[in-house]
Design a protein around this motif. Structure first.
Motif, PDB file in Angstrom:
ATOM      1  N   PHE A   1      18.041  65.888 151.229  1.00 14.95           N
ATOM      2  CA  PHE A   1      18.273  66.961 152.054  1.00 14.95           C
ATOM      3  C   PHE A   1      17.075  67.966 151.703  1.00 14.95           C
ATOM      4  O   PHE A   1      16.720  68.513 152.893  1.00 14.95           O
ATOM      5  CB  PHE A   1      19.669  67.785 151.431  1.00 14.95           C
ATOM      6  CG  PHE A   1      19.932  68.737 152.630  1.00 14.95           C
ATOM      7  CD1 PHE A   1      19.665  70.130 152.373  1.00 14.95           C
ATOM      8  CD2 PHE A   1      20.334  68.381 153.748  1.00 14.95           C
ATOM      9  CE1 PHE A   1      20.219  71.099 153.145  1.00 14.95           C
ATOM     10  CE2 PHE A   1      20.874  69.447 154.844  1.00 14.95           C
ATOM     11  CZ  PHE A   1      20.533  70.728 154.488  1.00 14.95           C
ATOM     12  N   VAL A   2      16.656  68.168 150.713  1.00 19.37           N
ATOM     13  CA  VAL A   2      15.560  69.123 150.439  1.00 19.37           C
ATOM     14  C   VAL A   2      14.274  68.565 151.283  1.00 19.37           C
ATOM     15  O   VAL A   2      13.500  69.335 151.878  1.00 19.37           O
ATOM     16  CB  VAL A   2      15.214  69.257 148.668  1.00 19.37           C
ATOM     17  CG1 VAL A   2      13.933  70.140 148.742  1.00 19.37           C
ATOM     18  CG2 VAL A   2      16.193  69.968 148.148  1.00 19.37           C
TER      19      VAL A   2
ATOM     20  N   ARG B   1      27.122  62.268 139.024  1.00 16.39           N
ATOM     21  CA  ARG B   1      26.067  63.320 139.150  1.00 16.39           C
ATOM     22  C   ARG B   1      24.873  62.679 139.855  1.00 16.39           C
ATOM     23  O   ARG B   1      24.387  63.345 140.818  1.00 16.39           O
ATOM     24  CB  ARG B   1      25.416  63.915 137.684  1.00 16.39           C
ATOM     25  CG  ARG B   1      26.239  65.010 137.284  1.00 16.39           C
ATOM     26  CD  ARG B   1      25.780  65.828 135.982  1.00 16.39           C
ATOM     27  NE  ARG B   1      24.419  66.066 136.087  1.00 16.39           N
ATOM     28  CZ  ARG B   1      23.762  66.468 134.955  1.00 16.39           C
ATOM     29  NH1 ARG B   1      24.361  66.597 133.815  1.00 16.39           N
ATOM     30  NH2 ARG B   1      22.520  66.775 134.895  1.00 16.39           N
TER      31      ARG B   1
ATOM     32  N   ALA C   1      25.530  61.287 148.717  1.00 16.68           N
ATOM     33  CA  ALA C   1      26.606  61.769 147.683  1.00 16.68           C
ATOM     34  C   ALA C   1      27.685  61.560 147.924  1.00 16.68           C
ATOM     35  O   ALA C   1      28.859  62.067 147.375  1.00 16.68           O
ATOM     36  CB  ALA C   1      26.376  63.176 147.554  1.00 16.68           C
TER      37      ALA C   1
ATOM     38  N   ARG D   1      14.972  68.879 154.983  1.00 16.76           N
ATOM     39  CA  ARG D   1      14.788  70.324 155.221  1.00 16.76           C
ATOM     40  C   ARG D   1      13.266  70.790 155.428  1.00 16.76           C
ATOM     41  O   ARG D   1      13.075  71.645 156.488  1.00 16.76           O
ATOM     42  CB  ARG D   1      15.571  71.230 154.250  1.00 16.76           C
ATOM     43  CG  ARG D   1      16.170  72.553 155.029  1.00 16.76           C
ATOM     44  CD  ARG D   1      17.135  72.461 155.951  1.00 16.76           C
ATOM     45  NE  ARG D   1      17.435  73.972 156.363  1.00 16.76           N
ATOM     46  CZ  ARG D   1      18.312  73.907 157.248  1.00 16.76           C
ATOM     47  NH1 ARG D   1      19.016  73.072 157.888  1.00 16.76           N
ATOM     48  NH2 ARG D   1      18.559  75.536 157.511  1.00 16.76           N
TER      49      ARG D   1
ATOM     50  N   ALA E   1      17.368  71.843 138.945  1.00 21.48           N
ATOM     51  CA  ALA E   1      17.286  72.672 140.219  1.00 21.48           C
ATOM     52  C   ALA E   1      17.007  71.745 141.342  1.00 21.48           C
ATOM     53  O   ALA E   1      16.888  70.609 141.144  1.00 21.48           O
ATOM     54  CB  ALA E   1      16.263  73.756 140.297  1.00 21.48           C
TER      55      ALA E   1
ATOM     56  N   VAL F   1      24.925  62.687 143.660  1.00 23.84           N
ATOM     57  CA  VAL F   1      24.807  64.059 144.092  1.00 23.84           C
ATOM     58  C   VAL F   1      23.426  64.737 144.175  1.00 23.84           C
ATOM     59  O   VAL F   1      22.950  65.166 144.783  1.00 23.84           O
ATOM     60  CB  VAL F   1      25.640  65.040 143.385  1.00 23.84           C
ATOM     61  CG1 VAL F   1      25.472  66.595 143.667  1.00 23.84           C
ATOM     62  CG2 VAL F   1      27.249  64.629 143.383  1.00 23.84           C
ATOM     63  N   GLU F   2      22.773  64.409 142.926  1.00 22.29           N
ATOM     64  CA  GLU F   2      21.567  64.965 142.704  1.00 22.29           C
ATOM     65  C   GLU F   2      20.442  64.323 143.892  1.00 22.29           C
ATOM     66  O   GLU F   2      19.490  64.833 144.369  1.00 22.29           O
ATOM     67  CB  GLU F   2      20.748  64.755 141.499  1.00 22.29           C
ATOM     68  CG  GLU F   2      21.517  65.555 140.355  1.00 22.29           C
ATOM     69  CD  GLU F   2      21.183  65.245 138.935  1.00 22.29           C
ATOM     70  OE1 GLU F   2      20.558  64.067 138.573  1.00 22.29           O
ATOM     71  OE2 GLU F   2      21.615  65.856 137.853  1.00 22.29           O
TER      72      GLU F   2
ATOM     73  N   ALA G   1      22.494  63.192 153.778  1.00 25.28           N
ATOM     74  CA  ALA G   1      22.721  63.693 152.484  1.00 25.28           C
ATOM     75  C   ALA G   1      24.360  63.606 152.005  1.00 25.28           C
ATOM     76  O   ALA G   1      24.413  63.212 150.591  1.00 25.28           O
ATOM     77  CB  ALA G   1      22.283  65.445 152.198  1.00 25.28           C
ATOM     78  N   LEU G   2      25.033  64.115 152.730  1.00 21.36           N
ATOM     79  CA  LEU G   2      26.654  64.006 152.370  1.00 21.36           C
ATOM     80  C   LEU G   2      26.967  62.391 152.203  1.00 21.36           C
ATOM     81  O   LEU G   2      27.813  62.352 151.192  1.00 21.36           O
ATOM     82  CB  LEU G   2      27.430  64.289 153.513  1.00 21.36           C
ATOM     83  CG  LEU G   2      27.455  65.845 153.657  1.00 21.36           C
ATOM     84  CD1 LEU G   2      28.068  66.568 154.956  1.00 21.36           C
ATOM     85  CD2 LEU G   2      27.743  66.582 152.462  1.00 21.36           C
TER      86      LEU G   2
ATOM     87  N   GLY H   1      21.098  63.101 146.752  1.00 16.91           N
ATOM     88  CA  GLY H   1      21.806  63.533 147.998  1.00 16.91           C
ATOM     89  C   GLY H   1      20.959  64.968 148.146  1.00 16.91           C
ATOM     90  O   GLY H   1      20.307  65.141 149.255  1.00 16.91           O
ATOM     91  N   LEU H   2      20.955  65.808 147.130  1.00 13.35           N
ATOM     92  CA  LEU H   2      20.372  66.935 147.334  1.00 13.35           C
ATOM     93  C   LEU H   2      18.775  66.913 147.560  1.00 13.35           C
ATOM     94  O   LEU H   2      18.016  67.360 148.381  1.00 13.35           O
ATOM     95  CB  LEU H   2      20.605  67.902 146.201  1.00 13.35           C
ATOM     96  CG  LEU H   2      19.997  69.191 146.174  1.00 13.35           C
ATOM     97  CD1 LEU H   2      20.623  69.972 147.264  1.00 13.35           C
ATOM     98  CD2 LEU H   2      20.286  70.077 144.874  1.00 13.35           C
TER      99      LEU H   2
ATOM    100  N   LEU I   1      22.021  66.387 157.663  1.00 15.80           N
ATOM    101  CA  LEU I   1      23.229  66.628 156.876  1.00 15.80           C
ATOM    102  C   LEU I   1      24.248  65.624 156.613  1.00 15.80           C
ATOM    103  O   LEU I   1      24.456  65.326 155.322  1.00 15.80           O
ATOM    104  CB  LEU I   1      23.890  67.814 157.675  1.00 15.80           C
ATOM    105  CG  LEU I   1      25.264  68.281 157.564  1.00 15.80           C
ATOM    106  CD1 LEU I   1      24.902  69.205 156.072  1.00 15.80           C
ATOM    107  CD2 LEU I   1      25.807  69.367 158.117  1.00 15.80           C
TER     108      LEU I   1
END
Lengths: 456, 503
Positions: free
Chosen positions: A179-180, A169, A163, A183, A454, A172-173, A159-160, A175-176, A156
């Motif tokens: 995280f994916v 942008r 980002a 996870r 996405a 942020v992308e 990822a934060l 970071g996501l 967590l």
């Protein structure tokens, strides 16, 4: 005496946790503390943590005791199942815990100037402290259940922080994306925990007389050990950016340089190999798992060394350099050289942190070096040009420039089909709703995100 | 005493609803509704303290609705329901919520509180129908929600009919038919796939406070516990568990790919509800415990998560998740609350969600190894949905429309919610111990055949008298299942975060 050292082990985790508590409460209820106060809190917390590590390590060396096992108590239990908080300080966890706390403390001090007057200063230090707490949890955990607790928090915070510059942008992308990846790999860790509970009754770290340090209890059957080992390997691959899940790492360099250094040069990326080292007994009991570790690490090292040479920015190049070294560490673990792997981790983490922290000053350092030498720096990597046949070099260069094509492969063969299937189900549902309510269907352009928009 | 407290809570809320309905403006309505909800919360807290300190309890029951002794966990769950209601009321944006809506939110919470203390099937059916009717009235009042109103009615009318008919059949001894109908009715209400199509549009378009008040208390879970759980044949229980797991995974997958924030929320909630349905129908009391805790986590965390989303929507308008286009700098506290509660609902470490998820997964693997793996996948995907929502709504752009961060009112409520989730998560011993003791006590109760002297799979006596129903139901408690041998009770290990030498 035992009580004193038990308390010291708890302090290794406790001080960073206290820093998180103080910073978090203050930020929620009021304006954040001043930069100086924040630095003092975080720096002191990790300084005390280093001190506790050092005293505990000294005592272990002097007394000849192999480990300090601290049983805090049962967090919750039901029937046959209990989640216990057990910390263990031994020859594996203490070196890692020590240099983790030291590096985070140093990075915290470094960031005082690097992020001075940065709008997200308080946020950075809160996340750094939380990350440090989580790392100490993972490292000192006396059970895989407790490892999972820290593991989630590491993902967590990572990822934060990727980002961190949230107004753009791309960070942020990315970071996501990271995280994916984390996870999806965490599925393996949770499944391994459950498998261990099911097969051997607990996921505790137990004495391992035949191994270099305490490790998990090995399932009785080779099949069981193989299953658990492969699940743990899968779990480690995400954090360690091993093939084919390495695409997030160079993108993760979007975050602030200090966090890139401590996460992807030093600590977060080495949690994967750390988990494998802690599961040494399971890896050693299954040839399949050991072979898988070697293959994954070897392929990653080869891939990363070629791709790293085509990068045009220093942080990406260093990311791939980290990936290469971590791949080699995997190979060492798979071949059964745990002490070598541990030494490699500590050394690599230290030097890579330094390199990444210095990376913004790369050109400046380059000029200084050339001035000192009185000539241009010699070109490196020439040995690869001698090894690789000349007709293959353009092709290899193109493949390396595209980072092996793994990102495109994952997008085209995993993410896009999944999103298409999900979109189709959603449209079906909406058609049914329109049918039963007697309303006409409304055609919407791009109701659902494409693979570019996405989750990566 | 629980019954008295429940009646008091319901009365307070009904009166407060009437007062709120007559308010001259939405802010006044919200204020009055908040006070009403607050008073109900105080009563619920009193109930918890009364039972915690074992204060004297007058023994009586109301025969005509056959309110036998409510479950021992009702006080705590009533308090959680009041927290849900308080969150729904206080955080409802006044721009999108009329005085009548506030009144209906209070009535829905009152229905949920009444539902928790009622144990008679017909009583449950009446409250079930009442809550659906109240929600439908709200949808009918707003012109732009005509389609949603129609859709809601298409699904909820059969649900109410099924539960009512099922209740009647159960009372009259037609167990299988009654169970089938009740299962169908509950499945519709709980949006179990494939009976879920009403839910996403409902969440997408209805006032969020109403959505939270209608769905978050999860009446279907209680109905499942009270009417279905103990009587369900083993094979059917497996089918329902499989459906629950399928709902969890499919909804989680759908949620990951949504471009509308409310739709993503709907699928997240559906997925979590699927987890509860799965856990309740395993034979493992560990998984059942996890399911009960997940029930409360869904309620409280999702309420906070949903209402934070509503607060953001009130400031920014429709929330698209196509590309990251939010600004964390403008609304940092809101972002933190959103992230915390979103992750708390999917198992953030050190929150109650983590405890619930851990128990659920650990308890289910022995009986359902593959479905247990599906739960892990669903939880992972839900976490991705939450993070994606956070990133797309609160980051990715420096542009903003001047939206403000949480007000003091909003901040206060969310602090309470987050503190509840964190404290109950860090110190879950009391909660887990209480639920486990109740479960064990219920398992030791005599079975239907032992009390009625009939064959093990025989139906209860056919007399329609509620007293007969109550006697025959004595053995039908949460945790028992027909035609399954019971393992000898094993005392659990030490509980609470305390040295293991202490009990």
């Amino acid at each position: 005496m035992q009580t004193v050292f038990n308390s010291l082990v708890l302090c290794i985790v406790g001080f960073p946790a206290l820093a998180v508590f103080l910073l978090g409460l203050r930020s929620w209820f009021s304006d954040a503390w001043s930069e100086r106060t924040t630095i003092v809190i975080v720096g002191s917390a990790f300084g005390m943590s280093v001190l506790a590590c050092a005293i505990t390590a000294s005592w272990l060396l002097i007394s000849g005791v192999s480990d300090v096992r601290v049983v805090v108590g049962t967090w919750f239990s039901a029937e046959h199942y209990a989640f216990e908080w057990i910390f263990i300080a031994d020859h594996l966890s203490l070196p890692f815990a020590t240099f983790s706390a030291a590096l985070i403390g140093l990075v915290a001090a470094f960031s005082m100037r690097y992020l001075h007057r940065e709008p997200g200063f308080a946020r950075f230090y809160l996340l750094l402290a939380l990350f440090g707490t989580a790392v100490e949890f993972v490292v000192l955990a006396g059970s895989l259940d407790l490892v999972f607790l820290g593991w989630e928090l590491v993902g967590l915070t990572s990822a934060l922080l990727i980002a961190f510059f949230h107004e753009r942008r791309r960070p942020v992308e990315h970071g996501l994306r990271a995280f994916v990846t984390y996870r999806l790999c965490d599925i393996g860790l949770l499944a391994a925990i459950i498998a261990l509970h099911y097969m051997v009754g607990s996921s505790h770290v137990a004495p391992n007389p035949n191994g270099p340090w305490d490790s998990f209890v090995v399932p009785e059957t080779v099949g069981g050990a193989t299953l658990v080992g492969l699940l743990i390997l899968w779990a480690s691959m995400g954090k360690a950016a091993q093939l084919p899940l390495s695409g997030w790492l160079p993108r993760a360099m979007e975050g602030p340089t200090p966090s890139s250094a401590v996460f992807y040069g030093a600590l977060s990326i080495h949690l994967g190999p750390y988990l494998l080292l802690r599961a040494e007994s399971i890896i050693g009991s299954s040839t399949w798992v050991a072979a898988a570790v070697v293959i994954v690490g070897g392929l990653t090292a080869i891939h990363a060394t070629f791709v790293g040479r085509t990068q045009s920015d220093i942080k990406s190049a260093l990311a791939y350099a980290s990936m290469t070294q971590v791949g080699l560490i995997y190979v060492e673990i798979g071949l059964g050289f745990p002490h070598l792997a541990l030494t490699h981790i500590v050394g690599h983490a230290t030097i890579r942190t330094l390199q990444i922290l210095r990376s913004p000053s790369l050109l400046h350092d380059h000029h200084h070096l050339e001035q000192a030498m009185g000539r241009q720096l010699p070109r490196t990597g020439g040995h690869l040009e001698r090894l690789v046949p000349e007709p293959l070099q353009p092709w290899l260069y193109r493949v390396a420039l595209e980072r092996g094509g793994f990102d495109a492969w994952l997008k085209d063969w995993v993410v896009a089909p999944f999103l298409r299937l999900v979109s189709w189900v959603d449209r079906l549902d909406e058609s049914w709703v329109n049918l039963i309510t007697g309303t006409p269907a409304v055609t919407k352009a791009r109701r659902h995100p494409g693979p570019d928009e996405a989750a990566p | 005493m629980t019954i008295l407290f429940a009646i008091l809570e319901v009365l307070v809320l009904v009166v407060a609803a009437r007062v709120a309905n007559r308010s001259e403006s939405p802010p006044a309505a919200r204020l009055r509704a908040s006070y009403g909800m607050g008073m109900a919360g105080v009563v619920a807290l009193g109930q918890v303290l009364w039972s915690a300190f074992n204060l004297p309890t007058p023994e009586w029951s109301v025969h005509w609705v056959a309110i036998e002794n409510p479950h021992a966990w009702v006080p705590a769950f009533s308090l959680m329901t009041c927290v849900i209601g308080f969150t729904a009321v206080v955080l409802s944006p006044i721009r999108a919520t009329r005085p009548k809506t506030f009144a209906r939110i209070l009535l829905l919470i009152a229905a949920a509180l009444a539902f928790l203390v009622i144990r008679h099937p017909l009583g449950l059916a009446v409250v079930w129908a009442t809550s659906a009717f109240i929600a439908w009235l709200e949808l009918r009042d707003v012109r732009r929600m005509r389609k949603i109103e129609r859709l809601f009615a298409i699904y909820q009318v059969p649900s109410v009919a099924a539960v009512t008919a099922g209740a009647v059949l159960l009372i009259n001894g037609h167990l299988n038919a009654g169970l089938a109908l009740v299962v169908a009715g509950v499945a519709i209400r709980e949006a179990v796939i494939p009976l879920h199509s009403w839910f996403v549009p409902f969440v997408q378009h209805a006032p969020m406070g109403l959505v939270v008040a209608f769905f978050a208390p999860q009446l279907g879970v209680y109905a499942h516990l009270e009417l279905i759980r103990a009587e369900l044949p083993h094979q059917l229980g497996h089918v329902i568990a499989a459906l629950g797991a399928a709902t969890a995974v499919i909804a989680a997958s759908l949620g990951v790919a949504q471009t509308n924030a409310r739709r993503a929320l709907a699928f997240l909630v559906m997925s979590q509800t699927g987890l509860v349905a799965f856990g309740l129908d395993t034979n493992s009391s560990v998984a059942q415990l996890g399911a009960l805790l997940t029930w409360q986590v869904i309620g409280v965390a999702t309420a906070g998560f949903a209402m934070t989303l509503a607060s953001l929507e009130a400031r920014r308008g429709d929330l698209s998740m196509q590309v990251p286009a939010g600004s964390f700098t403008r609304t940092p506290r809101m972002a933190v609350a959103f992230l915390f509660m979103g992750f708390a609902s999917v198992g953030l470490p050190l929150t109650l969600g983590f405890v619930a998820e851990d128990l659920l997964v650990q308890g289910s693997v022995e009986e359902f190894p593959i479905l247990g793996f599906a739960l892990i996948v669903a939880t992972a995907l839900n976490g991705i949905s939450v993070m994606r929502a956070f990133f797309t709504l609160f980051s990715g752009s420096s542009k903003h429309i001047g939206e403000s961060d949480l007000t003091r009112r909003e901040s206060g409520v969310l602090t309470v919610v987050m503190a509840t989730l964190l404290l109950t998560g860090m110190f879950p011993g009391f909660t887990v111990r209480g639920l486990e003791q109740v479960t064990e006590r219920q398992q030791r109760a005599p079975s239907i055949s032992q009390t009625s002297g009939q064959a093990q799979h025989a139906t209860p006596p056919t007399s329609p008298a509620t007293g007969e129903w109550r006697r025959s139901r004595r053995g039908c408690r949460f945790g028992r299942r027909r035609a399954r041998p019971r393992a000898p009770h094993q005392p659990g290990p030490a509980r609470g975060l305390a040295p293991t030498s202490n009990s």
